[in-house]
Design a protein around this motif. Structure first.
Motif, PDB file in Angstrom:
ATOM      1  N   ILE A   1      -0.257  -2.893   5.682  1.00 28.17           N
ATOM      2  CA  ILE A   1      -0.018  -2.417   4.381  1.00 28.17           C
ATOM      3  C   ILE A   1       0.479  -0.767   4.219  1.00 28.17           C
ATOM      4  CG2 ILE A   1      -1.091  -1.983   1.913  1.00 28.17           C
ATOM      5  CD1 ILE A   1      -1.070  -4.693   2.758  1.00 28.17           C
ATOM      6  N   TYR A   2       1.426  -0.532   3.510  1.00 31.16           N
ATOM      7  CA  TYR A   2       2.207   0.744   3.659  1.00 31.16           C
ATOM      8  C   TYR A   2       1.948   1.173   2.050  1.00 31.16           C
ATOM      9  CZ  TYR A   2       3.605  -0.837   8.158  1.00 31.16           C
ATOM     10  OH  TYR A   2       3.792  -1.447   9.368  1.00 31.16           O
ATOM     11  N   ASN A   3       2.188   2.523   1.950  1.00 33.44           N
ATOM     12  CA  ASN A   3       2.196   3.318   0.569  1.00 33.44           C
ATOM     13  C   ASN A   3       0.819   2.950  -0.197  1.00 33.44           C
ATOM     14  OD1 ASN A   3       4.775   4.485   1.692  1.00 33.44           O
ATOM     15  ND2 ASN A   3       6.063   3.286   0.009  1.00 33.44           N
ATOM     16  N   LEU A   4      -0.211   2.446   0.238  1.00 38.28           N
ATOM     17  CA  LEU A   4      -1.310   2.270  -0.604  1.00 38.28           C
ATOM     18  C   LEU A   4      -2.180   3.472  -0.355  1.00 38.28           C
ATOM     19  CD1 LEU A   4      -2.936   0.369  -2.257  1.00 38.28           C
ATOM     20  CD2 LEU A   4      -3.958  -0.386  -0.241  1.00 38.28           C
ATOM     21  N   SER A   5      -2.433   4.221  -1.429  1.00 44.05           N
ATOM     22  CA  SER A   5      -3.265   5.536  -1.274  1.00 44.05           C
ATOM     23  C   SER A   5      -4.571   5.406  -2.387  1.00 44.05           C
ATOM     24  CB  SER A   5      -2.587   6.978  -1.723  1.00 44.05           C
ATOM     25  OG  SER A   5      -2.007   6.680  -3.045  1.00 44.05           O
ATOM     26  N   ASN A   6      -4.811   4.120  -3.119  1.00 41.72           N
ATOM     27  CA  ASN A   6      -5.638   3.925  -4.188  1.00 41.72           C
ATOM     28  C   ASN A   6      -5.803   2.149  -4.376  1.00 41.72           C
ATOM     29  OD1 ASN A   6      -7.239   3.670  -6.510  1.00 41.72           O
ATOM     30  ND2 ASN A   6      -6.342   5.368  -7.475  1.00 41.72           N
ATOM     31  N   ILE A   7      -6.968   1.770  -4.152  1.00 48.11           N
ATOM     32  CA  ILE A   7      -7.062   0.489  -4.211  1.00 48.11           C
ATOM     33  C   ILE A   7      -6.545  -0.321  -5.279  1.00 48.11           C
ATOM     34  CG2 ILE A   7      -9.559   0.673  -5.114  1.00 48.11           C
ATOM     35  CD1 ILE A   7      -7.964  -1.760  -2.360  1.00 48.11           C
ATOM     36  N   GLU A   8      -6.508   0.479  -6.565  1.00 48.05           N
ATOM     37  CA  GLU A   8      -6.140  -0.233  -7.852  1.00 48.05           C
ATOM     38  C   GLU A   8      -4.632  -0.369  -7.595  1.00 48.05           C
ATOM     39  OE1 GLU A   8      -8.148   2.578  -7.763  1.00 48.05           O
ATOM     40  OE2 GLU A   8      -9.836   1.512  -8.461  1.00 48.05           O
ATOM     41  N   ASP A   9      -3.830  -0.005  -6.750  1.00 46.07           N
ATOM     42  CA  ASP A   9      -2.447  -0.128  -6.586  1.00 46.07           C
ATOM     43  C   ASP A   9      -2.104  -1.411  -5.746  1.00 46.07           C
ATOM     44  OD1 ASP A   9      -1.729   2.231  -8.083  1.00 46.07           O
ATOM     45  OD2 ASP A   9      -1.500   3.323  -6.295  1.00 46.07           O
ATOM     46  N   PHE A  10      -3.069  -2.073  -5.148  1.00 42.59           N
ATOM     47  CA  PHE A  10      -3.140  -3.138  -4.265  1.00 42.59           C
ATOM     48  C   PHE A  10      -2.504  -4.606  -5.142  1.00 42.59           C
ATOM     49  CE2 PHE A  10      -4.246  -6.776  -1.812  1.00 42.59           C
ATOM     50  CZ  PHE A  10      -3.589  -6.856  -0.714  1.00 42.59           C
ATOM     51  N   PRO A  11      -3.460  -4.769  -6.125  1.00 45.31           N
ATOM     52  CA  PRO A  11      -3.177  -6.052  -6.891  1.00 45.31           C
ATOM     53  C   PRO A  11      -2.066  -5.904  -7.778  1.00 45.31           C
ATOM     54  CG  PRO A  11      -5.136  -4.748  -7.896  1.00 45.31           C
ATOM     55  CD  PRO A  11      -4.763  -4.027  -6.638  1.00 45.31           C
ATOM     56  N   GLY A  12      -1.388  -7.157  -7.864  1.00 46.11           N
ATOM     57  CA  GLY A  12      -0.076  -7.239  -8.764  1.00 46.11           C
ATOM     58  C   GLY A  12       0.819  -7.994  -7.987  1.00 46.11           C
ATOM     59  N   THR A  13       2.210  -8.228  -8.476  1.00 44.27           N
ATOM     60  CA  THR A  13       3.044  -9.049  -8.056  1.00 44.27           C
ATOM     61  C   THR A  13       4.015  -8.420  -6.856  1.00 44.27           C
ATOM     62  OG1 THR A  13       3.198 -10.309 -10.121  1.00 44.27           O
ATOM     63  CG2 THR A  13       4.900 -10.603  -8.891  1.00 44.27           C
ATOM     64  N   TYR A  14       3.892  -9.135  -5.722  1.00 40.99           N
ATOM     65  CA  TYR A  14       4.803  -8.907  -4.596  1.00 40.99           C
ATOM     66  C   TYR A  14       6.029  -9.877  -4.478  1.00 40.99           C
ATOM     67  CZ  TYR A  14       0.954  -5.798  -2.863  1.00 40.99           C
ATOM     68  OH  TYR A  14      -0.009  -4.722  -2.680  1.00 40.99           O
ATOM     69  N   PHE A  15       7.221  -9.148  -4.242  1.00 43.20           N
ATOM     70  CA  PHE A  15       8.443  -9.843  -4.502  1.00 43.20           C
ATOM     71  C   PHE A  15       8.744 -10.034  -2.857  1.00 43.20           C
ATOM     72  CE2 PHE A  15       7.884  -7.224  -8.229  1.00 43.20           C
ATOM     73  CZ  PHE A  15       8.022  -8.144  -9.002  1.00 43.20           C
TER      74      PHE A  15
END
Length: 153
Positions: free
Chosen positions: A88-102
């Motif tokens: 995983i890259y550019n993750l500094s906060n766990i809240e930014d991980f969920p969501g839609t990945y393209f």
């Protein structure tokens, strides 16, 4: 954390896929310093419209988080089971991980296949996945994968 129904999540992923231009994420200046590690297992299958589901684990800042996967796409024929792991890259906060990945690509698999896949979410988080698949499928077009947190392990 707010929960949503599965039909709403699938619709959100479907709409997000077709409102985002496809590009090669690996060529778009993806970062080089990993901020976490992920493993996941998912199945996908259908005729013309695909459905994806599965689960996984994220290791981030000394903790392990469980998550669920769902998604929709176009152009899939057949069924595959995919096991993937990666960074995983550019993750500094766990809240930014969920969501839609393209993902914008084409792929095919017959029997057992291996590949590398780059995904990116709307918050700028990248996943570089090394995958192994079993089954027979043909997919052409974009696909979105929705990640929902399922709790800390």
């Amino acid at each position: 954390m707010k929960t949503q129904s599965i039909p709403v999540l699938i619709l959100s992923a479907f709409l997000a896929v077709f409102s985002t231009p496809s590009s090669s994420l690996a060529q778009e200046g993806a970062p080089t310093d990993a901020s976490g590690h992920v493993t996941m297992t998912m199945g996908r299958g259908a005729f013309l419209i695909s459905a994806t589901g599965g689960d996984g684990e994220l290791s981030f800042q000394g903790r392990t988080y469980r998550f669920k996967l769902g998604g929709m796409g176009l152009g899939l024929l057949g069924f595959t089971r995919v096991e993937a792991e990666g960074e995983i890259y550019n993750l500094s906060n766990i809240e930014d991980f969920p969501g839609t990945y393209f993902q914008g690509s084409y792929d095919w698999a017959a029997g057992s296949g291996e590949g590398v896949l780059w995904l990116k979410n709307t918050k700028g988080v990248f996943m570089k996945l090394r995958s192994k698949s079993k089954g027979v499928s043909l997919a052409v077009g974009g696909e979105g994968i929705l990640v929902q947190m399922a709790g800390e392990k």
